[in-house]
Design a protein around this motif. Structure first.
Motif, short mmCIF file in Angstrom:
data_model
loop_
_atom_site.label_atom_id
_atom_site.label_comp_id
_atom_site.label_asym_id
_atom_site.label_seq_id
_atom_site.Cartn_x
_atom_site.Cartn_y
_atom_site.Cartn_z
N UNK A 145 0.86 -1.18 0.00
CA UNK A 145 0.00 0.00 0.00
C UNK A 145 0.90 1.22 0.00
N UNK A 146 0.62 2.17 -0.89
CA UNK A 146 1.44 3.37 -1.00
C UNK A 146 0.57 4.61 -0.97
N UNK A 147 1.19 5.74 -0.61
CA UNK A 147 0.52 7.04 -0.62
C UNK A 147 1.46 8.06 -1.25
N UNK A 148 0.88 9.21 -1.66
CA UNK A 148 1.73 10.21 -2.31
C UNK A 148 1.16 11.60 -2.29
N UNK A 149 1.90 12.50 -2.93
CA UNK A 149 1.49 13.88 -2.99
C UNK A 149 0.33 14.09 -3.96
N UNK A 150 -0.07 13.06 -4.68
CA UNK A 150 -1.25 13.15 -5.54
C UNK A 150 -2.55 12.91 -4.76
N UNK A 151 -2.42 12.82 -3.42
CA UNK A 151 -3.57 12.70 -2.51
C UNK A 151 -4.27 11.35 -2.64
N UNK A 152 -3.58 10.34 -3.12
CA UNK A 152 -4.20 9.02 -3.28
C UNK A 152 -3.51 7.99 -2.41
N UNK A 153 -4.27 6.97 -2.06
CA UNK A 153 -3.77 5.76 -1.43
C UNK A 153 -4.00 4.63 -2.43
N UNK A 171 -3.51 0.44 -3.30
CA UNK A 171 -3.19 -0.91 -2.88
C UNK A 171 -2.82 -1.71 -4.12
N UNK A 172 -1.59 -2.20 -4.15
CA UNK A 172 -1.04 -2.89 -5.31
C UNK A 172 -1.08 -4.39 -5.10
N UNK A 173 -1.77 -5.10 -5.99
CA UNK A 173 -1.76 -6.56 -6.01
C UNK A 173 -0.71 -6.99 -7.02
N UNK A 174 0.44 -7.40 -6.52
CA UNK A 174 1.59 -7.63 -7.40
C UNK A 174 1.35 -8.79 -8.36
N UNK A 175 0.87 -9.91 -7.85
CA UNK A 175 0.66 -11.10 -8.69
C UNK A 175 -0.39 -10.83 -9.75
N UNK A 176 -1.48 -10.17 -9.36
CA UNK A 176 -2.57 -9.89 -10.29
C UNK A 176 -2.26 -8.72 -11.22
N UNK A 177 -1.16 -8.00 -10.93
CA UNK A 177 -0.78 -6.83 -11.72
C UNK A 177 -1.91 -5.81 -11.79
N UNK A 178 -2.48 -5.52 -10.62
CA UNK A 178 -3.59 -4.56 -10.56
C UNK A 178 -3.41 -3.67 -9.34
N UNK A 179 -4.18 -2.59 -9.31
CA UNK A 179 -4.14 -1.67 -8.18
C UNK A 179 -5.53 -1.15 -7.88
N UNK A 180 -5.77 -0.84 -6.59
CA UNK A 180 -7.00 -0.20 -6.15
C UNK A 180 -6.67 1.23 -5.76
N UNK A 181 -7.46 2.17 -6.24
CA UNK A 181 -7.23 3.59 -5.99
C UNK A 181 -8.25 4.09 -4.97
N UNK A 182 -7.74 4.66 -3.85
CA UNK A 182 -8.60 5.17 -2.79
C UNK A 182 -8.30 6.66 -2.58
N UNK A 183 -9.37 7.45 -2.35
CA UNK A 183 -9.21 8.89 -2.14
C UNK A 183 -10.01 9.33 -0.92
N UNK A 184 -9.50 10.40 -0.26
CA UNK A 184 -10.21 10.92 0.91
C UNK A 184 -9.56 12.15 1.50
N UNK A 185 -8.22 12.19 1.54
CA UNK A 185 -7.52 13.35 2.07
C UNK A 185 -7.58 14.51 1.08
N UNK A 186 -7.48 15.73 1.61
CA UNK A 186 -7.55 16.94 0.78
C UNK A 186 -6.17 17.54 0.48
N UNK A 187 -5.13 16.85 0.92
CA UNK A 187 -3.76 17.33 0.67
C UNK A 187 -2.85 16.12 0.58
N UNK A 188 -1.55 16.39 0.42
CA UNK A 188 -0.58 15.31 0.29
C UNK A 188 -0.67 14.33 1.45
N UNK A 189 -0.68 13.04 1.12
CA UNK A 189 -0.67 11.98 2.14
C UNK A 189 0.78 11.57 2.34
N UNK A 190 1.27 11.65 3.57
CA UNK A 190 2.69 11.45 3.81
C UNK A 190 3.04 10.20 4.59
N UNK A 191 2.04 9.49 5.11
CA UNK A 191 2.35 8.30 5.89
C UNK A 191 1.19 7.32 5.81
#
Length: 244
Positions: free
Chosen positions: A78-86, A88-108
């Motif tokens: 699971x990763x977060x970034x300055x694009x305000x998204x969280x 979740x990367x499924x490596x084997x399936x080569x897919x990702x889930x995109x989650x949003x909720x914060x209004x600014x950069x997510x840092x942790x």
């Protein structure tokens, strides 16, 4: 731009991985394995195999710098970034889930379990997540209060006592806060406040849950926007009692 691997028993550099085109901002091991994830300002996540000391693959998706990453037992992160998204990367399936909720950069970000996560952001909020939902199940606004100008204190670090309902958050307000999460990550209440002068730049619970270890600094780990000259750069170790 390098990922250095050290042998802690001999205190020697074993290998350095090359590949990122920007500064590396975060790393995380997949638990009980030698698989390593690294996040960078180049907006990518790279996977490395420390058994073979080789590059595995690159994950693309973030639209800005990657600022935090975490992983547990399954072959995912699971990763977060300055694009305000969280994400979740499924490596084997080569897919990702995109989650949003914060209004600014997510840092942790921290994984409470394979299904539940927590995150902290520049907007001063702490969010709880359920993998079944694309929006936060709980958002605690101004989780560490506000400064003299009424601006929420930036949440610079979160940690989870894995597979329990306890998480921790840190900022620059001089305190680390422990929270108890509700069932299915619905709701959260503060259960303890710990003095921590300076910027809380990283946190992790010990494997047995007896200690919380925090990396403290005079400045934020991502930039020199503010400075607390009275704080010290170092490690803070906090005992956690059974009642918590």
């Amino acid at each position: 731009k390098l990922v250095h691997v050290y042998d802690l028993k001999t205190d020697t550099l074993v290998h350095s991985f090359k590949g990122h085109r920007g500064e590396i901002s975060c790393v995380a091991f997949r638990r009980n394995s030698h698989q390593l994830f690294s996040g960078s300002n180049d907006r990518t996540i790279k996977i490395w195999n420390l058994d073979e000391m080789c590059y595995v693959e690159t994950l693309f998706g973030h639209q800005s710098e990657v600022t935090g990453i975490t992983s547990l037992l399954r072959d995912r992160c699971v990763s977060v970034g300055r694009d305000r998204t969280l994400r979740m990367w499924k490596v084997v399936e080569e897919s990702q889930l995109l989650l949003k909720g914060h209004k600014a950069s997510i840092d942790s970000v921290a994984m409470c379990s394979e299904e539940y996560y927590c995150s902290g952001a520049e907007d001063g909020s702490v969010c709880l997540w359920n993998i079944q939902k694309k929006r936060p199940t709980t958002t605690k606004h101004a989780a560490h209060g506000r400064d003299a100008n009424g601006i929420p204190h930036w949440i610079s670090a979160v940690a989870s006592l894995t597979y329990t309902d306890v998480i921790a958050s840190g900022a620059c307000d001089g305190n680390i806060r422990l929270w108890k999460c509700g069932k299915d990550n619905q709701g959260m209440e503060q259960i303890r406040q710990i003095q921590a002068p300076g910027f809380v730049n990283a946190m992790v619970f010990s494997s047995g849950g007896k200690f919380l270890v925090a990396g403290m600094g005079q400045e934020h780990r991502l930039g020199r926007w503010q400075r607390n000259a009275e704080a010290k750069n170092g490690i803070l170790i906090v005992p956690i009692t059974d009642r918590e």
